[in-house]
Design a protein around this motif. Structure first.
Motif, PDB file in Angstrom:
ATOM      1  N   GLY A   1       0.745   2.882  -3.581  1.00 22.29           N
ATOM      2  CA  GLY A   1      -0.215   3.958  -3.383  1.00 22.29           C
ATOM      3  C   GLY A   1      -1.452   3.779  -4.238  1.00 22.29           C
ATOM      4  O   GLY A   1      -2.062   2.708  -4.280  1.00 22.29           O
ATOM      5  N   ASP A   2      -1.815   4.833  -4.974  1.00 26.80           N
ATOM      6  CA  ASP A   2      -3.017   4.797  -5.817  1.00 26.80           C
ATOM      7  C   ASP A   2      -2.861   3.881  -7.029  1.00 26.80           C
ATOM      8  O   ASP A   2      -3.851   3.593  -7.708  1.00 26.80           O
ATOM      9  CB  ASP A   2      -3.358   6.215  -6.289  1.00 26.80           C
ATOM     10  CG  ASP A   2      -3.774   7.121  -5.132  1.00 26.80           C
ATOM     11  OD1 ASP A   2      -4.218   6.584  -4.103  1.00 26.80           O
ATOM     12  OD2 ASP A   2      -3.646   8.353  -5.275  1.00 26.80           O
TER      13      ASP A   2
ATOM     14  N   PHE B   1      -4.484  -0.406  -7.079  1.00 31.81           N
ATOM     15  CA  PHE B   1      -5.762  -0.876  -7.612  1.00 31.81           C
ATOM     16  C   PHE B   1      -5.695  -1.101  -9.127  1.00 31.81           C
ATOM     17  O   PHE B   1      -6.060  -2.181  -9.602  1.00 31.81           O
ATOM     18  CB  PHE B   1      -6.867   0.106  -7.253  1.00 31.81           C
ATOM     19  CG  PHE B   1      -8.196  -0.253  -7.837  1.00 31.81           C
ATOM     20  CD1 PHE B   1      -8.931  -1.296  -7.321  1.00 31.81           C
ATOM     21  CD2 PHE B   1      -8.715   0.440  -8.925  1.00 31.81           C
ATOM     22  CE1 PHE B   1     -10.158  -1.638  -7.855  1.00 31.81           C
ATOM     23  CE2 PHE B   1      -9.934   0.104  -9.466  1.00 31.81           C
ATOM     24  CZ  PHE B   1     -10.663  -0.932  -8.942  1.00 31.81           C
TER      25      PHE B   1
ATOM     26  N   ASN C   1       0.824  -1.209   0.000  1.00 32.93           N
ATOM     27  CA  ASN C   1       0.000   0.000   0.000  1.00 32.93           C
ATOM     28  C   ASN C   1       0.861   1.263   0.000  1.00 32.93           C
ATOM     29  O   ASN C   1       0.576   2.239  -0.705  1.00 32.93           O
ATOM     30  CB  ASN C   1      -0.930   0.001   1.210  1.00 32.93           C
ATOM     31  CG  ASN C   1      -1.962  -1.111   1.142  1.00 32.93           C
ATOM     32  OD1 ASN C   1      -2.503  -1.395   0.083  1.00 32.93           O
ATOM     33  ND2 ASN C   1      -2.223  -1.747   2.272  1.00 32.93           N
TER      34      ASN C   1
ATOM     35  N   GLN D   1     -13.923   0.257  -1.330  1.00 30.38           N
ATOM     36  CA  GLN D   1     -13.992   1.613  -1.831  1.00 30.38           C
ATOM     37  C   GLN D   1     -15.430   2.087  -2.027  1.00 30.38           C
ATOM     38  O   GLN D   1     -15.711   3.282  -1.954  1.00 30.38           O
ATOM     39  CB  GLN D   1     -13.225   1.725  -3.155  1.00 30.38           C
ATOM     40  CG  GLN D   1     -11.720   1.590  -3.000  1.00 30.38           C
ATOM     41  CD  GLN D   1     -10.990   1.648  -4.325  1.00 30.38           C
ATOM     42  OE1 GLN D   1     -11.604   1.514  -5.398  1.00 30.38           O
ATOM     43  NE2 GLN D   1      -9.678   1.873  -4.272  1.00 30.38           N
TER      44      GLN D   1
END
Length: 603
Positions: free
Chosen positions: A55-56, A59, A51, A357
């Motif tokens: 980061g972003d 996903f 994570n 999410q």
């Protein structure tokens, strides 16, 4: 702490390679070592935090990886194979999958107090087994042919079908969440299914259209395929949220069922890419777990594992086997073997992130629970399946059969004579004319390269324990010897000399540890053997007795009969090797190549 991208990727690559290599050496599913590695560097040692590192990007990385994995899996789903397999396989991937789905969903709902939506989704996730876990286990267990074929084909076919089931269930959940009321949810669900179906089939048709007309050179076909996978995935998602996975799955299924499209090279490329993605993805997913999540599950996963092992799977198998010729012992072993694999892990992690999410806080339990099931099924079944198969009497005896590289005239002649003596043979070749001729002779064949990833998952080696390299291409024999030397043992790998081998000196010839031991006689190269057959030479078997010994046989036939093999009364095959003693005993049979003048006398 691995907090820099370059170092982290290099470290993950090293661990992934080491895990895959170790799995290959010990003949266990790679998932065990990948899972253990991820848990050690993640929640145990705390040196790797996906994570924080990604980061972003985490996903979309997981999403694209799962899309490629599902596309590659669906490329193997040829609908003709479903129709041609035995009824028990068809029932296992339909009735059996439905039974497993319902039992697990109900168990999870009441055991973990999950909503019915998440319970049904988890049930769909755990329906999938997959060949990446089944095949290594079959190599160790070595059940009889019926059990091995059923488990192997179930794993191949349920992989993309199960993933498609998960996608459909998830998209129905999303559709309900995006609307108000059941009817609106149903309409949104139809929209998602329609978008995924349209773009998946359209992308499959477009790629097939391009490939059939050779608008793209061969070296760009893989790039074009990967690009269209990404485009169909992203465009479908853009027009109908979460329809991309359905699109790439249907795209692969479309291509797999087109008769005039060659997807062999594409499948090979995707297999290699999938191994890379699966290895890295599994380490990343396992490292995302926390000790708190695993501890919070308590002992309940053991109860779930017990339900899956002793209720869901046996019920699925026994219902699917109604009216079949399987014995109760075979059904029992089938009921025991059903490990969960990498597709289940990847899909559960992806949908858990998406559901979290969207506000579904209970979804965080999906990943640790799925990993617990994977670990439990793989460890338990890997450790107990071989002893159980032996106790039930459905394990294969010591493998005495031959995998013959090449289906040429020499291979076919040897294969037919070995078969007459009760020895199992399997001929493999990439030349269709050779394969067709072998099948006309009633020999068992495998059409393809024996060292390909495709063969790794689909080559049925039940009863096979030795390799004969009889290809006229010496490089093919050498590569096959290197590949199966560890599988069968170097002492069970043999190769026929080619004309080139006969001319090479020791400093230029391949080492015996790579190409295997040389077959038959020093002067009998592949070309010489093939020439003798074309002149009318034949293979025949001769029984030895105390009155007619091997010395009598040699004196009677002289150089006109070249001994090739000896078969003992218990079916063991002794191979005649260059530079090694060959001393058949009374009660044995000798398989020899008789030159044309002696053929009439021995017929």
């Amino acid at each position: 702490m691995l907090d820099t991208g370059i170092l982290a990727f290099a470290f993950i690559g090293l661990i992934a390679f080491a895990s895959q290599w170790l799995a290959w050496r010990v003949k266990l599913p790679a998932i065990l070592f990948l899972l253990a590695s991820g848990l050690i560097i993640g929640p145990v040692m705390g040196v790797f935090d996906p994570n924080k590192l990604f980061g972003d990007l985490l996903f979309p990385l997981i999403s694209l990886s799962v899309a490629i994995i599902l596309f590659e899996g669906s490329l193997t789903l040829d609908l003709k194979e479903i129709r041609t397999q035995r009824k028990v396989v068809q029932r296992l991937i339909t009735v059996g999958a439905a039974v497993t789905w319902v039992v697990i969903a109900a168990t999870v709902h009441f055991l973990f107090d999950l909503s019915w939506e998440l319970s049904i989704l988890f049930g769909a996730v755990t329906v999938v087994t997959g060949p990446t876990v089944i095949v290594p286990m079959l190599r160790t267990v070595r059940p009889n042919a019926d059990i091995g074929n059923i488990l192997r084909w179930e794993g191949i076919l349920i992989d993309p079908l199960g993933a498609l089931l998960v996608v459909v269930v998830y998209e129905f959940i999303v559709a309900q969440g995006q609307s108000e009321g059941v009817m609106s949810g149903f309409l949104a669900f139809i929209e998602i299914i329609a978008s995924g179906t349209f773009f998946g089939l359209a992308a499959g048709w477009l790629l097939g259209f391009i490939l059939k007309r050779h608008w793209v050179p061969e070296y760009l076909e893989n790039m074009a395929t990967l690009t269209l996978v990404f485009i169909s995935f992203s465009v479908a998602n853009m027009l109908a949220h979460e329809s991309g996975l359905l699109a790439v799955t249907l795209m692969g299924m479309w291509l797999a069922n087109q008769k005039d499209i060659r997807i062999g090279e594409i499948l090979n490329f995707k297999e290699h890419l999938t191994v890379l993605l699966i290895s890295g993805l599994f380490i990343i997913l396992a490292a995302r777990l926390t000790l708190d999540e695993l501890i919070a599950l308590g002992w309940l996963p053991l109860i779930l594992l017990g339900v899956m092992q002793f209720i869901a799977r046996p019920l699925s198998v026994w219902l699917s086997a109604i009216g079949s010729t399987l014995t109760w012992q075979e059904k029992t072993l089938l009921s025991w073997i059903s490990p969960r694999g990498i597709v289940a892990a990847a899909v559960s992690a992806l949908f858990a992130i998406k559901l979290e999410q969207s506000g579904a806080t209970d979804a965080q339990i999906l990943v640790p629970l799925t990993f617990s099931v994977i670990l439990g099924t793989v460890v338990l079944q890997s450790a107990t399946s071989r002893p159980l198969a032996r106790w039930l009497g459905v394990a294969e005896p010591p493998p005495n059969g031959f995998l013959i590289v090449g289906a040429n005239s020499v291979s076919r002649a040897i294969g037919k004579e070995l078969t007459k003596n009760g020895v199992q043979v399997l001929l493999t070749d990439s030349n269709w004319d050779n394969i067709r001729a072998a099948r006309m002779d009633g020999l068992k064949t495998f059409y393809g390269n024996p060292v390909s990833e495709y063969a790794e998952q689909r080559l049925d080696l039940t009863g096979i324990g030795k390799l004969l390299g009889i290809s006229p291409e010496r490089s093919i024999n050498t590569v096959a010897g290197m590949r199966y030397g560890n599988e069968f043992g170097q002492h069970n790998v043999f190769a026929m000399r080619t004309s080139i081998d006969a001319r090479l000196t020791d400093k230029h010839i391949d080492g015996e540890e790579h190409r295997g031991q040389y077959l038959f006689a020093d002067h009998l190269t592949y070309s010489k053997f093939s020439s003798l057959l074309s002149q009318g030479a034949e293979l025949h078997s001769t029984g030895l007795t105390s009155e007619f010994t091997y010395d009598d046989f040699s004196n009677q036939n002289g150089k006109e009969a070249i001994p090739l093999f000896a078969v003992t009364p218990d079916g063991k095959v002794i191979t005649c090797l260059i530079g090694k003693s060959f001393e058949p005993e009374a009660g044995w049979k000798i398989i020899s190549l008789f030159r044309p003048p002696l053929v009439a006398a021995t017929s």
